[in-house]
Scaffold this motif. Structure first.
Motif, PDB file in Angstrom:
ATOM      1  N   ILE A   4      65.973  32.477  -8.810  1.00 20.87           N
ATOM      2  CA  ILE A   4      66.467  32.405  -7.437  1.00 20.87           C
ATOM      3  C   ILE A   4      65.330  31.957  -6.535  1.00 20.87           C
ATOM      4  O   ILE A   4      64.164  32.086  -6.895  1.00 20.87           O
ATOM      5  N   SER A   5      65.670  31.422  -5.372  1.00 27.64           N
ATOM      6  CA  SER A   5      64.622  30.952  -4.460  1.00 27.64           C
ATOM      7  C   SER A   5      64.121  32.107  -3.603  1.00 27.64           C
ATOM      8  O   SER A   5      64.797  33.117  -3.425  1.00 27.64           O
ATOM      9  N   MET A   6      62.922  31.966  -3.072  1.00 26.18           N
ATOM     10  CA  MET A   6      62.377  32.981  -2.161  1.00 26.18           C
ATOM     11  C   MET A   6      63.235  33.086  -0.898  1.00 26.18           C
ATOM     12  O   MET A   6      63.347  34.163  -0.312  1.00 26.18           O
ATOM     13  N   ALA A   8      66.512  32.712  -0.849  1.00 30.73           N
ATOM     14  CA  ALA A   8      67.679  33.509  -1.256  1.00 30.73           C
ATOM     15  C   ALA A   8      67.325  34.974  -1.455  1.00 30.73           C
ATOM     16  O   ALA A   8      68.176  35.855  -1.336  1.00 30.73           O
ATOM     17  N   ALA A   9      66.052  35.246  -1.759  1.00 26.56           N
ATOM     18  CA  ALA A   9      65.622  36.624  -2.005  1.00 26.56           C
ATOM     19  C   ALA A   9      65.271  37.368  -0.725  1.00 26.56           C
ATOM     20  O   ALA A   9      64.965  38.559  -0.766  1.00 26.56           O
ATOM     21  N   SER A  10      65.302  36.677   0.416  1.00 26.21           N
ATOM     22  CA  SER A  10      64.825  37.328   1.641  1.00 26.21           C
ATOM     23  C   SER A  10      65.811  37.195   2.804  1.00 26.21           C
ATOM     24  O   SER A  10      66.338  38.205   3.292  1.00 26.21           O
ATOM     25  N   PRO A  12      69.035  36.315   3.427  1.00 22.92           N
ATOM     26  CA  PRO A  12      70.359  36.954   3.498  1.00 22.92           C
ATOM     27  C   PRO A  12      70.266  38.478   3.611  1.00 22.92           C
ATOM     28  O   PRO A  12      71.098  39.100   4.284  1.00 22.92           O
ATOM     29  N   ALA A  13      69.269  39.074   2.992  1.00 21.40           N
ATOM     30  CA  ALA A  13      69.121  40.534   3.070  1.00 21.40           C
ATOM     31  C   ALA A  13      68.829  40.968   4.504  1.00 21.40           C
ATOM     32  O   ALA A  13      69.440  41.909   5.023  1.00 21.40           O
ATOM     33  N   GLU A 113      56.294  32.237  -3.028  1.00 20.11           N
ATOM     34  CA  GLU A 113      56.076  33.397  -3.909  1.00 20.11           C
ATOM     35  C   GLU A 113      54.608  33.561  -4.266  1.00 20.11           C
ATOM     36  O   GLU A 113      54.169  34.672  -4.580  1.00 20.11           O
ATOM     37  N   LEU A 132      55.394  36.939  -3.119  1.00 25.55           N
ATOM     38  CA  LEU A 132      56.441  37.754  -3.745  1.00 25.55           C
ATOM     39  C   LEU A 132      56.136  39.244  -3.612  1.00 25.55           C
ATOM     40  O   LEU A 132      57.017  40.035  -3.279  1.00 25.55           O
ATOM     41  N   GLN A 136      58.390  42.038  -1.632  1.00 28.08           N
ATOM     42  CA  GLN A 136      58.999  43.067  -2.449  1.00 28.08           C
ATOM     43  C   GLN A 136      58.417  44.454  -2.220  1.00 28.08           C
ATOM     44  O   GLN A 136      59.137  45.453  -2.260  1.00 28.08           O
TER      45      GLN A 136
ATOM     46  N   MET B   1      62.023  22.881  -6.050  1.00 29.50           N
ATOM     47  CA  MET B   1      61.886  24.193  -5.412  1.00 29.50           C
ATOM     48  C   MET B   1      61.375  25.214  -6.433  1.00 29.50           C
ATOM     49  O   MET B   1      61.962  25.368  -7.499  1.00 29.50           O
ATOM     50  N   THR B   2      60.316  25.890  -6.109  1.00 29.72           N
ATOM     51  CA  THR B   2      59.825  26.956  -7.001  1.00 29.72           C
ATOM     52  C   THR B   2      60.606  28.230  -6.721  1.00 29.72           C
ATOM     53  O   THR B   2      61.161  28.418  -5.649  1.00 29.72           O
ATOM     54  N   THR B   3      60.643  29.059  -7.715  1.00 34.34           N
ATOM     55  CA  THR B   3      61.562  30.189  -7.659  1.00 34.34           C
ATOM     56  C   THR B   3      60.971  31.414  -8.348  1.00 34.34           C
ATOM     57  O   THR B   3      59.918  31.352  -8.953  1.00 34.34           O
ATOM     58  N   ILE B   4      61.706  32.524  -8.269  1.00 30.72           N
ATOM     59  CA  ILE B   4      61.300  33.751  -8.945  1.00 30.72           C
ATOM     60  C   ILE B   4      62.441  34.199  -9.860  1.00 30.72           C
ATOM     61  O   ILE B   4      63.586  33.801  -9.663  1.00 30.72           O
ATOM     62  N   LEU B 132      73.142  38.255  -7.821  1.00 30.56           N
ATOM     63  CA  LEU B 132      72.159  38.221  -6.735  1.00 30.56           C
ATOM     64  C   LEU B 132      72.661  38.988  -5.512  1.00 30.56           C
ATOM     65  O   LEU B 132      71.911  39.758  -4.902  1.00 30.56           O
ATOM     66  N   GLN B 136      70.926  42.295  -3.820  1.00 31.21           N
ATOM     67  CA  GLN B 136      70.392  42.121  -2.483  1.00 31.21           C
ATOM     68  C   GLN B 136      71.157  42.889  -1.401  1.00 31.21           C
ATOM     69  O   GLN B 136      70.563  43.385  -0.456  1.00 31.21           O
ATOM     70  N   HIS B 137      72.461  42.958  -1.551  1.00 33.92           N
ATOM     71  CA  HIS B 137      73.283  43.548  -0.496  1.00 33.92           C
ATOM     72  C   HIS B 137      73.824  44.917  -0.871  1.00 33.92           C
ATOM     73  O   HIS B 137      74.469  45.569  -0.070  1.00 33.92           O
TER      74      HIS B 137
END
Lengths: 169, 169
Positions: A4-6, A8-10, A12-13, A113, A132, A136, B1-4, B132, B136-137
């Protein structure tokens, strides 16, 4: 390995929980009207004498969200003057924060990240993280801390909220 | 795009905060000894009469962490009987949860960002999420809610903790 992208990880939350917080403030307003007390009563509530009051909880949640997004995306972190003096002004602060968080293009988070993030502290050396770990272990838990404390203060004051209001629809 | 990876977006957050919680319980034990009260006093504390007590906050934080990791990784979710009756047993529950969370191989999370996750509810239809959105939610905010409430109850009881204890070293 799929990932997932950074962004997407931040984003929306933060955006989702800030929206939930707006709903809690609406419920708080209705509760104060029904019980005939001023919404100003909420502003100074504390869970313990040496914990920060309601207004500060919201201001710090806002700072955690906008600061995280700005730092990860390498954008300027907008400075808000922390002068909110009413429930309505706190709601406006939350709205403004959500708008900012949602305004940053996802591409700006590329590579974040491993970006070095530096957090100044009131005393001592600044904290340094990779992106990251910052998201986190610092930004998200800190944000949820202040969101949950805001929620807990409203529950303590009798505002009729439940877990589904905390998590959102 | 880099990701985690989904593993990187979940396991370290749970493991770190569960470790922090163990430190809070140590501080709670020392505080009770210094003030000469039984650590059992903590177990039934509530922030509001219609919020769940301390013991339950820890049990649900444990469930949130192990359930999330098990569901994302497609592993069996270990069932714990919720029978902890002392601060030491709650610490053991946290330790057991952390061990489980750390035991799942990172590769098992592959593809979990789009895995369909189904959460049964006491009433009504089960909740359904993509992995995801679930992390996240639902899982992370819920976990931090119960961790923060645990922390807030200890602060309310006078245990000398601060934000750096919440976030961990």
């Amino acid at each position: 390995m799929t990932t997932i992208s950074m962004h997407a990880a931040s984003v929306p939350a933060f955006a989702r929980m800030l929206g939930n917080m707006l709903n809690w403030l609406e419920a708080a307003k209705a509760h104060a009207e029904a019980k005939k007390f001023s919404t100003d009563v909420y502003l100074t509530l504390r869970l313990a004498p040496d914990m920060l009051p309601f207004t500060k909880q919201i201001q710090i949640a806002s700072d955690a969200a906008k600061g995280c997004v700005a730092r990860l995306a390498g954008q300027e972190n907008p400075s808000y003057p922390d002068n909110e003096a009413s429930l309505d002004e706190l709601a406006e602060r939350i709205r403004k924060t959500r708008d900012f968080v949602l305004s940053i293009p996802a591409a700006a988070f590329d590579g974040s990240e491993t970006r070095e993030i530096t957090i100044p502290r009131r005393s001592g050396d600044p904290l340094k993280f990779e992106g990251l770990a910052y998201l986190q272990h610092f930004a998200l838990p800190n944000f949820y801390f202040h969101a949950t404390t805001t929620y807990a203060l409203l529950r303590h004051a009798g505002v009729p909220l439940g877990k589904s209001d905390y998590l959102g629809a």
